[in-house]
Design an enzyme around this catalytic site. Structure first.
Site, PDB file in Angstrom:
ATOM      1  N   ASP A  15       0.852  -1.189   0.000  1.00 23.97           N
ATOM      2  CA  ASP A  15       0.000   0.000   0.000  1.00 23.97           C
ATOM      3  C   ASP A  15       0.890   1.242   0.000  1.00 23.97           C
ATOM      4  OD1 ASP A  15      -2.158   1.681   0.179  1.00 23.97           O
ATOM      5  OD2 ASP A  15      -2.601   1.230   2.290  1.00 23.97           O
ATOM      6  N   ASP A 109      -3.009   2.488  -5.985  1.00 25.58           N
ATOM      7  CA  ASP A 109      -1.960   2.524  -4.965  1.00 25.58           C
ATOM      8  C   ASP A 109      -1.902   1.298  -4.051  1.00 25.58           C
ATOM      9  OD1 ASP A 109      -4.247   3.182  -3.454  1.00 25.58           O
ATOM     10  OD2 ASP A 109      -3.004   4.304  -2.041  1.00 25.58           O
ATOM     11  N   GLU A 110      -2.616   0.238  -4.404  1.00 33.45           N
ATOM     12  CA  GLU A 110      -2.607  -0.957  -3.552  1.00 33.45           C
ATOM     13  C   GLU A 110      -2.630  -2.213  -4.397  1.00 33.45           C
ATOM     14  OE1 GLU A 110      -5.654  -1.480  -0.416  1.00 33.45           O
ATOM     15  OE2 GLU A 110      -6.045   0.630  -0.776  1.00 33.45           O
TER      16      GLU A 110
HETATM   17 MG   LIG Z   1      -2.470   4.004   0.163  1.00 37.49          MG
END
Ligand SMILES: [Mg+2]
Length: 361
Positions: A15, A109-110
């Protein structure tokens, strides 16, 4: 102490830390160390990401811009830049693919990675996560956190624990205790409404949830009852689903000055081919189709392809094809960009294999 029985999968949840805000600070050094919020819309807009400096003032994503300004009067609003996020995300995913093809992005973003079997042959998922986070930093300047455990749910919960710029491994031996102590609102699939319902029933942490029988949970929560019953016991077999099968690998270069000599282009293609060979070898990929991309100074674009019957990987194997493609027909104009890409990859037909587990109790 109660323990789960092997075999275990090795799942990493990566993350990025305050991604959109961090990208803004990366690209605009004057914003570093300052409270910023990403998102437009003026007074009617909402914050889509806040830097850690802004979070200290209580600014959070999904908060109205007006409220953010009340909490942090000197906050700086910046516009989002999705083209840039996507560019960085694809760089980050290239790093993931060097370790495993089992990459499941959740958002820009993950992502989940299954590294039970990985391309580096490294048995330590904890080390792999550390290496990946370091590489992301070295290659993009951005920080990431990671959670490591036996399933996606626990890995995701764990990535939050040592955030930012940290990681947390929940070892198979610790899983049961970790889940027993975990507040129920952190459980996957438990939203605000369900959490409130659980609190009313005296269920605050995993261990409280565990005291309820399967029948009770089904009566209370319908279909989700069985899910809660299982996850609190460490049973969550949902595989890491690669929703993107990589179809090509490419390397390209834009030149400061347009070039028109083919000899000069061949020299440039040589360097691009070195880069491509490195990527092919690093990701254990082979391909049958070579495409040469030519962008002219008038911004028109041309692609030329050739498919061979056997797989190629090394420069020695594929560069003659590149050469053929370059000389195949006359160039229309001077050239500003050259690229080589590999298609028809050996990874396309490979069906991902994952280990399905049964837990013995
Ligand atoms: Mg994040």
């Amino acid at each position: 102490m109660e323990k789960l029985a092997p075999p275990f999968r090795k799942i990493i949840h990566v993350d990025m830390d305050a991604y959109y805000a961090s990208v803004a600070q990366l690209d605009n050094p004057e914003l570093r160390g300052k409270p910023i919020a990403v998102g437009g819309g003026g007074d009617r807009g909402v914050v889509s990401a806040a830097s850690y400096e802004a979070r200290k003032f209580g600014v959070k994503s999904a908060m109205s811009n007006v409220l953010a300004k009340q909490k942090c009067p000197h906050i700086i609003f910046v516009k989002s830049d999705f083209a840039r996020y996507k560019e960085l995300t694809s760089k980050i995913r290239e790093i993931f693919f060097e370790y495993t093809d089992l990459v499941e992005p959740l958002s820009l973003d993950e992502a989940y990675l299954d590294v039970t079997e990985n391309k580096k042959g490294n048995p330590s998922a904890n080390d792999i996560a550390r290496e990946i986070r370091q590489r992301i930093y070295d290659e993009t300047g951005l920080r990431a956190s990671a959670g490591i455990s036996i399933n996606k749910f626990i890995a995701k919960v764990a990535s939050d624990i040592n955030k930012p710029n940290g990681q947390k491994t929940v070892h198979p031996d610790e899983v049961i205790q970790f889940l027993e102590e975990l507040p129920v609102n952190k459980f996957y699939g438990v939203g605000k409404v369900t959490a409130a319902k659980m609190y009313n029933l005296g269920i605050f942490v995993g261990n409280d949830l565990k005291q309820k029988s399967l029948e009770e949970l089904k009566t209370l929560f319908g279909k989700s009852g069985a899910h809660y019953y299982n996850i609190v016991r460490g049973i969550h077999n949902s595989p890491v689903k690669p929703n993107r099968i990589r179809k090509s690998i490419a390397a390209e270069r834009t030149f400061f000055e347009n070039i028109s000599s083919e000899v000069f282009m061949l020299e440039k293609l040589n360097k691009i081919a070195d880069e491509l060979e490195k990527r092919m070898i690093k990701s254990s990929t082979k391909g049958k189709t070579i495409t040469l991309k030519i962008k002219y100074s008038d911004f028109t674009q041309q692609t030329r392809s050739k498919t061979r019957s056997t797989f190629m990987q090394t420069k020695q194997e594929f560069f003659p094809v590149v050469k053929e493609l370059l000389y195949q027909e006359k160039l229309k104009n001077s050239v500003r960009l050259l690229g080589i890409s590999f298609g028809n990859l050996n990874t396309q037909k490979k069906v991902p294999v994952w280990v399905q587990l049964k837990f013995d109790f």
